[in-house]
Design a protein around this motif. Sequence first.
Motif, PDB file in Angstrom:
ATOM      1  N   MET A   1       0.848  -1.209   0.000  1.00 39.87           N
ATOM      2  CA  MET A   1       0.000   0.000   0.000  1.00 39.87           C
ATOM      3  C   MET A   1       0.869   1.238   0.000  1.00 39.87           C
ATOM      4  N   LYS A   2       0.189   2.367  -0.239  1.00 36.29           N
ATOM      5  CA  LYS A   2       0.897   3.641  -0.251  1.00 36.29           C
ATOM      6  C   LYS A   2       0.562   4.396   1.031  1.00 36.29           C
ATOM      7  N   ALA A   3       1.595   5.048   1.593  1.00 40.76           N
ATOM      8  CA  ALA A   3       1.357   5.934   2.736  1.00 40.76           C
ATOM      9  C   ALA A   3       1.631   7.362   2.281  1.00 40.76           C
ATOM     10  N   ARG A   4       0.743   8.242   2.661  1.00 41.13           N
ATOM     11  CA  ARG A   4       0.970   9.655   2.360  1.00 41.13           C
ATOM     12  C   ARG A   4       1.139  10.391   3.690  1.00 41.13           C
ATOM     13  N   VAL A   5       2.281  11.031   3.848  1.00 42.03           N
ATOM     14  CA  VAL A   5       2.569  11.736   5.101  1.00 42.03           C
ATOM     15  C   VAL A   5       2.471  13.232   4.843  1.00 42.03           C
ATOM     16  N   LEU A   6       1.656  13.882   5.646  1.00 47.22           N
ATOM     17  CA  LEU A   6       1.474  15.330   5.539  1.00 47.22           C
ATOM     18  C   LEU A   6       2.198  15.981   6.714  1.00 47.22           C
ATOM     19  N   ILE A   7       3.184  16.817   6.397  1.00 46.29           N
ATOM     20  CA  ILE A   7       3.989  17.446   7.448  1.00 46.29           C
ATOM     21  C   ILE A   7       3.708  18.944   7.453  1.00 46.29           C
ATOM     22  N   THR A   8       3.306  19.438   8.615  1.00 46.51           N
ATOM     23  CA  THR A   8       2.979  20.866   8.730  1.00 46.51           C
ATOM     24  C   THR A   8       3.733  21.477   9.906  1.00 46.51           C
TER      25      THR A   8
ATOM     26  N   GLY B   1       3.565  23.360   3.958  1.00 44.51           N
ATOM     27  CA  GLY B   1       4.104  22.134   4.527  1.00 44.51           C
ATOM     28  C   GLY B   1       4.671  21.266   3.435  1.00 44.51           C
ATOM     29  N   LYS B   2       4.774  19.963   3.700  1.00 47.74           N
ATOM     30  CA  LYS B   2       5.231  19.073   2.634  1.00 47.74           C
ATOM     31  C   LYS B   2       4.510  17.733   2.696  1.00 47.74           C
ATOM     32  N   VAL B   3       4.476  17.072   1.545  1.00 51.17           N
ATOM     33  CA  VAL B   3       3.826  15.767   1.432  1.00 51.17           C
ATOM     34  C   VAL B   3       4.884  14.753   1.007  1.00 51.17           C
ATOM     35  N   ILE B   4       4.928  13.616   1.691  1.00 48.54           N
ATOM     36  CA  ILE B   4       5.863  12.552   1.314  1.00 48.54           C
ATOM     37  C   ILE B   4       5.041  11.292   1.045  1.00 48.54           C
ATOM     38  N   GLU B   5       5.227  10.708  -0.132  1.00 49.05           N
ATOM     39  CA  GLU B   5       4.504   9.472  -0.470  1.00 49.05           C
ATOM     40  C   GLU B   5       5.465   8.299  -0.424  1.00 49.05           C
ATOM     41  N   ILE B   6       5.048   7.242   0.241  1.00 51.42           N
ATOM     42  CA  ILE B   6       5.904   6.069   0.417  1.00 51.42           C
ATOM     43  C   ILE B   6       5.150   4.820  -0.037  1.00 51.42           C
ATOM     44  N   ASP B   7       5.764   4.061  -0.925  1.00 53.34           N
ATOM     45  CA  ASP B   7       5.174   2.778  -1.329  1.00 53.34           C
ATOM     46  C   ASP B   7       5.694   1.694  -0.388  1.00 53.34           C
ATOM     47  N   LEU B   8       4.774   0.969   0.210  1.00 54.96           N
ATOM     48  CA  LEU B   8       5.138  -0.047   1.204  1.00 54.96           C
ATOM     49  C   LEU B   8       4.762  -1.438   0.705  1.00 54.96           C
ATOM     50  N   THR B   9       5.574  -2.426   1.085  1.00 52.36           N
ATOM     51  CA  THR B   9       5.208  -3.804   0.765  1.00 52.36           C
ATOM     52  C   THR B   9       4.230  -4.346   1.814  1.00 52.36           C
ATOM     53  N   GLU B  10       4.190  -3.708   2.980  1.00 50.65           N
ATOM     54  CA  GLU B  10       3.308  -4.130   4.063  1.00 50.65           C
ATOM     55  C   GLU B  10       1.842  -4.070   3.602  1.00 50.65           C
ATOM     56  N   THR B  11       1.068  -5.108   3.942  1.00 58.18           N
ATOM     57  CA  THR B  11      -0.336  -5.123   3.531  1.00 58.18           C
ATOM     58  C   THR B  11      -1.288  -4.903   4.712  1.00 58.18           C
ATOM     59  N   ASP B  12      -0.771  -5.053   5.927  1.00 57.19           N
ATOM     60  CA  ASP B  12      -1.605  -4.864   7.112  1.00 57.19           C
ATOM     61  C   ASP B  12      -1.596  -3.388   7.510  1.00 57.19           C
ATOM     62  N   GLU B  13      -2.780  -2.798   7.605  1.00 54.24           N
ATOM     63  CA  GLU B  13      -2.874  -1.357   7.870  1.00 54.24           C
ATOM     64  C   GLU B  13      -2.274  -0.947   9.210  1.00 54.24           C
ATOM     65  N   THR B  14      -2.546  -1.732  10.247  1.00 54.70           N
ATOM     66  CA  THR B  14      -2.046  -1.395  11.576  1.00 54.70           C
ATOM     67  C   THR B  14      -0.517  -1.409  11.600  1.00 54.70           C
ATOM     68  N   ALA B  15       0.039  -2.453  10.984  1.00 56.77           N
ATOM     69  CA  ALA B  15       1.500  -2.567  10.951  1.00 56.77           C
ATOM     70  C   ALA B  15       2.115  -1.456  10.100  1.00 56.77           C
ATOM     71  N   ALA B  16       1.441  -1.144   8.978  1.00 54.61           N
ATOM     72  CA  ALA B  16       1.952  -0.085   8.100  1.00 54.61           C
ATOM     73  C   ALA B  16       1.929   1.254   8.825  1.00 54.61           C
TER      74      ALA B  16
END
Lengths: 229, 83
Positions: B1-8, B39-54
């Motif tokens: 899944m993809k994680a999008r981090v919003l930093i402000t 602010g800034k946005v960082i997008e990260i592609d993860l191999t993790e499939t479990d939402e809690t763990a991600a």
Amino acid sequence: MKTAILVFPGTNRERDAADAIESVSGIKPVIVWHQETEIPDVDLIILPGGFSFGDYLRVGAIAARSPIIDALHRKADTGVTVLGICNGFQILTETGLLPGSLIRNRDLDFICRDINLRVVNNSTRFSQSYALDQIIRFPVAHHDGNYFADAETLRMVEDNDQVVFRYCDPAGEINATGNPNGSVNNIAGMTNKAGNVMGLMPHPENLIDQLLGGIDGRALFESLLGRAA
Amino acid sequence: MKARVLITLKTGVLDPQGKAVQKALGTLGFDGVDNVRQGKVIEIDLTETDETAAYAKVSNMCDKLLANTVIENYQIELLPDGT
């Protein structure tokens, strides 16, 4: 005075720092690459200026996660003197060795000129060769020198007398006119609580020879030499 | 899944870039702009499939590198594959 200078990709003031140390102490510093995991047995560790890792993410952020930083923490914890100049100061805040943070200059400009400083504490190992309230003139060259700390951190820093240099106007008054970058309380240089780690934005290593326009920076290195001797 | 981090930037931290953008918006004739924070946005592609763990993993990334919590806040948004 045995000195190690830490170098990261994008560091560019290590030569200036090495020249200053050699000029004052007569001993050539050791250069330590960021991928090393040990720092030799030295009296002083310098993190020089530059633009480590291109200032990517935040200034000093990537350098502060380099392999050498664990060794830096170990040395600092045992009381070894650590001096961070400009980008070195930014790295030290990112490692947590110094409180607060350095953010974009108030007016968004890259400032490259001489500024005035007042020595507000000469009882530190970094400033003992200056007179208290002495007005000195150092060059600065930075885009992110605006020191910020939240109110509680700032109160602790001030209560512990951790501020060493403050920006001032030519008459020595600490005011908005003399503040080039918007730093809170005009903070230009400060130590950690224990007093063995200092960071400052201005460049003392560039004022150690009259040929370069003055020797106001020399006393900083002489302060350290006096302690190491 | 993809994680999008919003930093402000945290409230109370000066944002000179936001101020410059705000001023430029005024110059362009946009009125009613009370404040701008950049602010800034960082997008990260993860191999993790479990939402809690991600989520836990990305939180740890934020605390250790992506955000400087002295001056910044972060928010994590998880975007499952195919969205």
